[in-house]
Design a protein around this motif. Structure first.
Motif, PDB file in Angstrom:
ATOM      1  N   ARG A  92      -4.602   7.137   0.222  1.00  0.00           N
ATOM      2  CA  ARG A  92      -4.178   5.897   0.272  1.00  0.00           C
ATOM      3  C   ARG A  92      -4.387   5.020  -0.920  1.00  0.00           C
ATOM      4  O   ARG A  92      -5.621   4.821  -1.704  1.00  0.00           O
ATOM      5  CB  ARG A  92      -4.545   5.080   1.264  1.00  0.00           C
ATOM      6  N   ARG A 103     -10.909   3.229  -7.822  1.00  0.00           N
ATOM      7  CA  ARG A 103     -10.718   4.655  -7.059  1.00  0.00           C
ATOM      8  C   ARG A 103     -10.443   5.440  -8.198  1.00  0.00           C
ATOM      9  O   ARG A 103      -9.413   5.314  -8.969  1.00  0.00           O
ATOM     10  CB  ARG A 103     -10.098   4.480  -5.876  1.00  0.00           C
ATOM     11  N   THR A 149      -6.149   2.694  -9.270  1.00  0.00           N
ATOM     12  CA  THR A 149      -6.514   3.908  -8.838  1.00  0.00           C
ATOM     13  C   THR A 149      -6.091   4.775  -9.919  1.00  0.00           C
ATOM     14  O   THR A 149      -4.929   4.723 -10.441  1.00  0.00           O
ATOM     15  CB  THR A 149      -5.969   4.560  -7.549  1.00  0.00           C
ATOM     16  N   CYS A 186      -6.222  -3.002  -6.166  1.00  0.00           N
ATOM     17  CA  CYS A 186      -7.021  -1.802  -6.500  1.00  0.00           C
ATOM     18  C   CYS A 186      -6.449  -1.167  -7.640  1.00  0.00           C
ATOM     19  O   CYS A 186      -5.304  -0.728  -7.344  1.00  0.00           O
ATOM     20  CB  CYS A 186      -7.424  -0.871  -5.403  1.00  0.00           C
ATOM     21  N   THR A 194      -1.104  -3.145  -6.187  1.00  0.00           N
ATOM     22  CA  THR A 194      -1.766  -2.027  -6.008  1.00  0.00           C
ATOM     23  C   THR A 194      -1.047  -1.186  -7.611  1.00  0.00           C
ATOM     24  O   THR A 194       0.053  -1.175  -8.136  1.00  0.00           O
ATOM     25  CB  THR A 194      -0.796  -1.163  -5.091  1.00  0.00           C
ATOM     26  N   ASP A 236       3.942   0.438   2.623  1.00  0.00           N
ATOM     27  CA  ASP A 236       3.748  -0.550   3.435  1.00  0.00           C
ATOM     28  C   ASP A 236       4.319   0.013   4.866  1.00  0.00           C
ATOM     29  O   ASP A 236       5.060  -0.660   5.554  1.00  0.00           O
ATOM     30  CB  ASP A 236       4.518  -1.839   3.088  1.00  0.00           C
ATOM     31  N   MET A 268       0.894  -1.147  -0.055  1.00  0.00           N
ATOM     32  CA  MET A 268      -0.185  -0.077  -0.022  1.00  0.00           C
ATOM     33  C   MET A 268       0.771   1.183   0.031  1.00  0.00           C
ATOM     34  O   MET A 268       2.079   1.510   0.757  1.00  0.00           O
ATOM     35  CB  MET A 268      -0.797  -0.044   1.239  1.00  0.00           C
ATOM     36  N   GLU A 280      -4.571   1.480  -2.554  1.00  0.00           N
ATOM     37  CA  GLU A 280      -4.472   0.029  -1.792  1.00  0.00           C
ATOM     38  C   GLU A 280      -4.311  -1.194  -2.603  1.00  0.00           C
ATOM     39  O   GLU A 280      -4.345  -1.067  -4.016  1.00  0.00           O
ATOM     40  CB  GLU A 280      -6.155  -0.058  -1.288  1.00  0.00           C
ATOM     41  N   PRO A 281      -3.925  -2.292  -1.985  1.00  0.00           N
ATOM     42  CA  PRO A 281      -3.637  -3.278  -2.888  1.00  0.00           C
ATOM     43  C   PRO A 281      -4.946  -4.079  -3.509  1.00  0.00           C
ATOM     44  O   PRO A 281      -6.001  -3.506  -3.003  1.00  0.00           O
ATOM     45  CB  PRO A 281      -3.040  -4.348  -1.882  1.00  0.00           C
ATOM     46  N   ARG A 299      -4.637  -6.046 -10.847  1.00  0.00           N
ATOM     47  CA  ARG A 299      -5.593  -5.881  -9.826  1.00  0.00           C
ATOM     48  C   ARG A 299      -5.880  -7.254  -9.041  1.00  0.00           C
ATOM     49  O   ARG A 299      -5.884  -7.582  -7.983  1.00  0.00           O
ATOM     50  CB  ARG A 299      -6.710  -5.218 -10.220  1.00  0.00           C
ATOM     51  N   GLU A 323       0.773   5.136   0.864  1.00  0.00           N
ATOM     52  CA  GLU A 323       0.083   6.349   1.544  1.00  0.00           C
ATOM     53  C   GLU A 323       0.770   7.682   1.376  1.00  0.00           C
ATOM     54  O   GLU A 323       1.914   7.757   1.731  1.00  0.00           O
ATOM     55  CB  GLU A 323      -0.005   6.061   2.983  1.00  0.00           C
TER      56      GLU A 323
END
Length: 265
Positions: A23, A205, A30, A28, A188, A61, A1, A25-26, A183, A3
């Motif tokens: 953030r 996202r 974006t 996912c 990520t 992470d 992840m 995310e794994p 994904r 952030e």
């Protein structure tokens, strides 16, 4: 992840994007959207450690990305940049660069590395170019080779800046398929996309930027319902369903104005 905490990023001490907290995310995809010059690529480069933020913190992470040794970071995150050099080497040799973070001195690939390169080139649709020099390939063909290099790197985080650049429509759909595959493998995926319809269809996202600031972060349907997309781009969007799948239509906000703004008279 990945952030980002209150990140400002830019050049020469001047912020192009400001106060971004998000953030990635794994498992996912974006997509970062916004008008030209809003800071999409700047933000992606900063999140991928290609440049330092002016302020704020970026964690991978839970670790500050700038404290992670370069070789270790290269085993954690891969980057497909928007522009890059075109070295005069065979395509397969370039893809092998994706395995370098795993090789010891003197970078002698193992059978597993060779298999990873072949698999990545097949997945990216670049295997037929394996013995061709990059300088002999078209822009679209080179794009597939660079994508294969990213796939061969086999990292948990993948950054892509305009991955469909130079590709015809059929190969653009292949890129979207690959993003879904990544994904599904729990990776990520963070990407900058130019095509709004593709972004809405492939993303879990969406981070929407306007004037260097985040004005929306959430799922595509919520973005569509919010009207923020129309507001930022000066368009009128419509969602329809074809064969059970959502499709999007975009028109200028002001009929007769191809730029979507201004007085059509």
């Amino acid at each position: 992840m990945i952030e980002l905490k209150h990140v400002d990023a830019g050049y020469g001490g001047e912020a192009v994007v400001q106060d971004i907290s998000v953030r990635f995310e794994p498992g996912c995809v974006t997509s970062i959207l916004g008008k030209n010059g809003c800071g999409k690529s700047t933000l992606l480069k900063t999140a991928a450690r290609q440049q330092k933020p002016l302020s704020g913190q970026i964690l991978l992470d839970g670790r500050d990305i700038f404290t992670i040794p370069p070789k270790e970071f290269a085993r954690m995150a891969a980057v497909l940049p928007q522009s890059r050099e075109v070295p005069a080497i065979p395509a397969r040799s370039l893809v092998m660069h994706g395995r370098f973070p795993y090789l010891g001195f003197p970078r002698r690939p193992t059978p597993a590395d060779l298999a990873a390169v072949e698999r990545a080139m097949h997945d990216a649709g670049a295997w037929e170019y394996r013995d061709s020099y990059l300088t002999q390939l078209s822009g679209g063909e080179r794009q597939k080779v660079y994508l294969a290099m990213v796939l061969a790197q086999d990292t948990g985080v993948v950054f892509m800046d305009e991955p469909a650049t130079y590709l015809d429509i059929s190969h653009q759909f292949e890129i979207l398929r690959l993003m879904r595959t990544l994904r599904g493998a729990g990776k990520t995926v963070v990407t900058v996309l130019h095509d709004l319809g593709q972004a809405l269809s492939v993303s879990d996202r969406i981070l929407l930027l306007d004037g260097g600031r985040a004005v929306f972060f959430g799922d595509p349907d919520a973005l569509f319902q919010s009207g923020k997309l129309d507001e930022v781009f000066g368009i009128r969007s419509q969602k329809i369903t074809i064969d059970g799948a959502a499709e999007y239509i975009f028109r200028p906000a002001h009929p007769g104005d191809p730029n979507g703004k201004g007085d059509p008279s």
